[in-house]
Design a protein around this motif. Structure first.
Motif, PDB file in Angstrom:
ATOM      1  N   ARG A   5       4.418  17.088  -3.003  1.00  0.00           N
ATOM      2  CA  ARG A   5       3.432  16.053  -2.701  1.00  0.00           C
ATOM      3  C   ARG A   5       2.406  15.960  -3.824  1.00  0.00           C
ATOM      4  N   ALA A  57       1.289   7.289  -8.440  1.00  0.00           N
ATOM      5  CA  ALA A  57       1.507   7.796  -7.090  1.00  0.00           C
ATOM      6  C   ALA A  57       0.169   8.289  -6.559  1.00  0.00           C
ATOM      7  N   ASP A  61       1.475  11.310  -1.402  1.00  0.00           N
ATOM      8  CA  ASP A  61       2.790  10.690  -1.572  1.00  0.00           C
ATOM      9  C   ASP A  61       3.835  11.779  -1.813  1.00  0.00           C
ATOM     10  N   VAL A  77       9.452   8.860  -6.957  1.00  0.00           N
ATOM     11  CA  VAL A  77       8.391   8.561  -6.001  1.00  0.00           C
ATOM     12  C   VAL A  77       9.010   7.843  -4.808  1.00  0.00           C
ATOM     13  N   ARG A  79       8.025   6.521  -1.979  1.00  0.00           N
ATOM     14  CA  ARG A  79       7.444   5.360  -1.315  1.00  0.00           C
ATOM     15  C   ARG A  79       7.601   4.074  -2.132  1.00  0.00           C
ATOM     16  N   THR A 136      -3.856   4.794   0.083  1.00  0.00           N
ATOM     17  CA  THR A 136      -3.523   6.192   0.364  1.00  0.00           C
ATOM     18  C   THR A 136      -3.134   6.337   1.826  1.00  0.00           C
ATOM     19  N   ARG A 210       0.995  -2.729   0.571  1.00  0.00           N
ATOM     20  CA  ARG A 210       0.988  -1.353   1.079  1.00  0.00           C
ATOM     21  C   ARG A 210      -0.209  -1.121   1.994  1.00  0.00           C
TER      22      ARG A 210
END
Length: 296
Positions: A5, A57, A61, A77, A79, A136, A210
């Motif tokens: 992460r 990122a 994440d 990454v 996501r 975030t 997002r």
């Protein structure tokens, strides 16, 4: 497959372990706002023309660790969808910006998305640990009217409940996307940027979607390929407008958000900032290739 992460508010994901002067200046003191303000337009253009930065990122994440080379890690990454790699957006980050593992909780949890430009992450004693950018996503363990308790790779903490409350309105998410985007007018351009510290064109689009909970691809070409087609006469605020080389017949190289009344909101290029521009302005009118929608 080893999962890590991100443990910094914003991690720049590089195309390769780099010795470019501008990159080295950032790595010595990784404060993006200060670093970007000190870059010349030529430095910014070099980051873009040489494709030095690929994306960013955010804290918490998840990334797939592919390989380690010295002090650098090659990751995907998760996501950020891309045609480049099914596992996520590929690139390099310093090992120091990743956790040692991916600790999962033994009980069900929920998540919260931060929708403000910047949110203070506080430790359990109320001291500021970090400033987190728009988009975030954090794991939550409880909340009241004032604060949300969260778990992060930096430990347990809390954020203001307002950090997850969208303050812009509209009759639909297209209106809300545009209204949120307007809050970042004047934000500097940064190739590969997805935060209010600096956006590139597709990074701005990605970040706004997002924040509203829409999972869309990271890059303009993939956004164009995956979105729902919208005819020019049906354009609505919040739709994405794309531009391609060779008078609209080549590769998609730019994306903007339709702002109504023949205008678009976008991050134009290095040295400039997020702005409103008429669609009919040169060179955009001649490069229009189509529009797409993700919000409906």
């Amino acid at each position: 497959m080893e999962i890590r992460r991100v443990i910094v508010p914003t991690a720049i994901v590089w195309a390769a372990p780099t010795k470019l002067k501008a990159a080295q200046a950032y790595l010595k003191a990784p404060d993006i706002t200060t670093w970007l303000a000190q870059l010349s337009t030529a430095d910014q253009e070099a980051l873009a023309s040489q494709d030095v930065i690929v994306t960013q990122a955010l804290l918490n994440d998840r990334v797939i660790l592919d390989q380690v080379k010295g002090d650098w890690a090659h990751v995907f990454v998760k996501r950020q969808a891309t045609h480049l790699e099914r596992r996520g957006y590929p690139g390099w980050v310093p090992l120091t910006q990743l956790s040692a593992d991916d600790q999962e909780l033994d009980y069900p949890t929920t998540t919260v998305r931060l929708v403000q430009a910047q949110t203070s992450l506080l430790d359990e004693q109320g001291q500021t640990v970090a400033q987190l950018p728009l988009g975030t996503v954090l794991t939550t363990t409880g909340q009241d009217s004032q604060q949300i308790q969260v778990l992060t790779p930096l430990g347990a903490g809390k954020i203001s409940a307002q950090a997850a409350q969208l303050t812009v309105g509209g009759v639909n998410d297209g209106d809300r996307l545009l209204a949120l985007g307007r809050e970042f007018l004047g934000t500097p351009y940064l190739w590969g940027g997805i935060t209010p510290q600096g956006f590139d064109c597709s990074g701005l689009v990605y970040a706004l979607h997002r924040a509203l909970g829409y999972a869309i691809p990271r890059d303009a070409q993939d956004q164009f390929t995956n979105g729902y087609p919208i005819a020019p006469e049906a354009l609505a605020p919040g739709d994405l407008v794309f531009f391609a080389a060779d008078h609209g017949t080549g590769t998609v190289h730019h994306v903007s958000i339709y702002a109504g009344k023949g205008q678009m909101l976008h991050a134009p290029k290095p040295g400039e900032s997020v702005t409103l521009t008429p669609l009919c302005r040169v060179p955009y009118a001649a490069e229009y290739v189509g529009a797409r929608r993700f919000w409906q």
